[in-house]
Design a protein around this motif. Structure first.
Motif, short mmCIF file in Angstrom:
data_model
loop_
_atom_site.label_atom_id
_atom_site.label_comp_id
_atom_site.label_asym_id
_atom_site.label_seq_id
_atom_site.Cartn_x
_atom_site.Cartn_y
_atom_site.Cartn_z
N UNK A 1 -17.23 17.66 25.23
CA UNK A 1 -16.71 18.37 26.71
C UNK A 1 -17.92 18.09 27.89
N UNK A 2 -19.28 17.85 27.54
CA UNK A 2 -19.94 17.55 28.59
C UNK A 2 -19.84 16.09 29.13
N UNK A 3 -19.43 15.32 28.21
CA UNK A 3 -19.38 13.77 28.72
C UNK A 3 -17.97 13.50 29.18
N UNK A 4 -17.00 14.37 29.32
CA UNK A 4 -15.79 14.06 29.87
C UNK A 4 -15.74 13.82 31.54
N UNK A 5 -16.38 14.78 32.21
CA UNK A 5 -16.72 14.49 33.61
C UNK A 5 -17.44 13.20 33.89
N UNK A 6 -18.08 12.67 33.02
CA UNK A 6 -19.04 11.65 33.35
C UNK A 6 -17.92 10.45 33.19
N UNK A 7 -16.93 10.52 32.17
CA UNK A 7 -16.00 9.39 32.05
C UNK A 7 -15.13 9.20 32.91
N UNK A 8 -14.68 10.12 33.52
CA UNK A 8 -13.47 10.38 34.71
C UNK A 8 -13.70 9.30 35.60
N UNK A 9 -14.49 8.94 36.42
CA UNK A 9 -14.67 7.86 37.23
C UNK A 9 -14.53 6.68 36.99
N UNK A 10 -15.03 6.17 35.67
CA UNK A 10 -14.88 5.10 35.08
C UNK A 10 -13.52 4.70 34.46
N UNK A 11 -12.98 5.81 33.90
CA UNK A 11 -11.61 5.84 33.32
C UNK A 11 -10.50 5.60 34.38
N UNK A 12 -10.59 6.24 35.52
CA UNK A 12 -9.81 6.14 36.78
C UNK A 12 -9.78 4.69 37.22
N UNK A 13 -11.00 4.10 37.31
CA UNK A 13 -11.15 2.63 37.85
C UNK A 13 -10.72 1.74 36.72
N UNK A 14 -10.88 1.91 35.58
CA UNK A 14 -10.04 1.05 34.75
C UNK A 14 -8.55 1.00 34.75
N UNK A 15 -8.10 2.36 34.99
CA UNK A 15 -6.83 2.42 35.07
C UNK A 15 -6.02 1.37 36.38
N UNK A 16 -6.95 1.70 37.28
CA UNK A 16 -6.60 0.65 38.50
C UNK A 16 -6.53 -0.67 38.05
N UNK A 17 -7.61 -1.18 37.38
CA UNK A 17 -7.54 -2.50 36.95
C UNK A 17 -6.76 -3.04 35.91
N UNK A 18 -6.35 -2.14 35.34
CA UNK A 18 -5.18 -2.34 34.33
C UNK A 18 -3.89 -2.52 35.17
N UNK A 19 -3.49 -1.86 36.01
CA UNK A 19 -2.40 -2.05 36.98
C UNK A 19 -2.53 -3.29 37.83
N UNK A 20 -3.50 -3.47 38.15
CA UNK A 20 -3.47 -4.91 38.84
C UNK A 20 -3.53 -6.19 38.14
N UNK A 21 -4.17 -5.83 36.78
CA UNK A 21 -4.21 -7.16 35.98
C UNK A 21 -2.70 -7.35 35.29
N UNK A 22 -2.08 -6.53 35.52
CA UNK A 22 -0.35 -6.90 35.18
C UNK A 22 0.29 -7.85 35.56
N UNK A 23 -0.35 -8.04 36.93
CA UNK A 23 0.27 -9.20 37.70
C UNK A 23 0.06 -10.65 36.95
#
Length: 228
Positions: A142-164
């Motif tokens: 529970x305490x680590x989830x807020x710290x994960x979110x920025x990295x997870x969102x950035x990773x999602x962006x990278x996944x979308x771009x890498x699908x090219x």
């Protein structure tokens, strides 16, 4: 100019481009879900400080960080069928490679977030008799989830771009469809590339820009909380 644009995107061209966009979305969504689950499990395992397991998982992470994704795609698409008789569709290869890559990256995000929880929180949980599972469930996660979110969102962006890169293994994603349309319409309309690539840019921007802004917002929020 308007008539040229209407002709370029007329008939089945626009539906085909949008269908490619949906394929890009589908791959990204499936990879993020499966790779995210894999990464969470591996990230938790990396915080257990089991020496041999940490060595294996660190090696796994380094392989997917060092070897270019395009090489991994080619290996899975061409070598697996030839050498091991494992025949996967382009979509299946994309999901397999991107999921393993996402799992590796996600594991590092999860590990970093879990280890960032203050040590006294872990010690307090142990002091009141929590088991390891309960410690992760009620204290660390529970305490680590807020710290994960920025990295997870950035990773999602990278996944979308890498699908090219799916263009290289014959998956009819947004880039592949767009390139096909440019080749088909370019001889009739010299400005076809400008408009089609422009449409692709807009579609990628619609996907990635909100995620990027969300990640920056979360990072600022975490800094504000950390600074009191």
């Amino acid at each position: 100019m308007l008539s040229s644009v209407a002709n370029i995107f007329g008939g089945q061209n626009l539906p085909r481009l949008l269908q490619g966009f949906l394929v890009t979305l589908e791959v990204a969504a499936v990879v993020l879900v499966i790779g995210g689950i894999l990464g969470i499990l591996l990230g938790v395992l990396r915080t257990l400080h089991i020496t041999w397991l940490n060595v294996v998982l660190q090696l796994y992470l380094e392989i997917f960080r060092i070897v270019p994704t395009v090489v991994l795609l080619f290996v899975a698409y061409y070598i697996l069928p030839q050498s091991f008789g494992i025949n996967l569709s382009g979509f299946g290869v994309a999901v397999l490679v991107f999921t393993l890559w996402t799992g590796a990256e996600m594991s590092d995000i999860v590990r970093g977030a879990l280890e960032s929880v203050p040590q006294h929180q872990r010690e307090s949980g142990i002091a009141i008799g929590l088991t390891t599972t309960q410690l992760y469930r009620y204290v660390l996660v529970p305490q680590s989830v807020p710290m994960m979110l920025p990295g997870v969102i950035n990773l999602a962006t990278r996944i979308i771009k890498t699908t090219s890169l799916l263009l290289l293994i014959n998956v009819m994603d947004l880039v592949n469809v767009g390139q096909t349309l440019v080749e088909a319409e370019g001889h009739k309309y010299p400005d076809a590339g400008f408009w089609i690539y422009g449409a692709m840019f807009i579609l990628y921007y619609i996907l990635c820009a909100p995620l990027s802004h969300w990640a920056k917002h979360m990072e600022r929020r975490e800094m504000e909380i950390a600074n009191g």
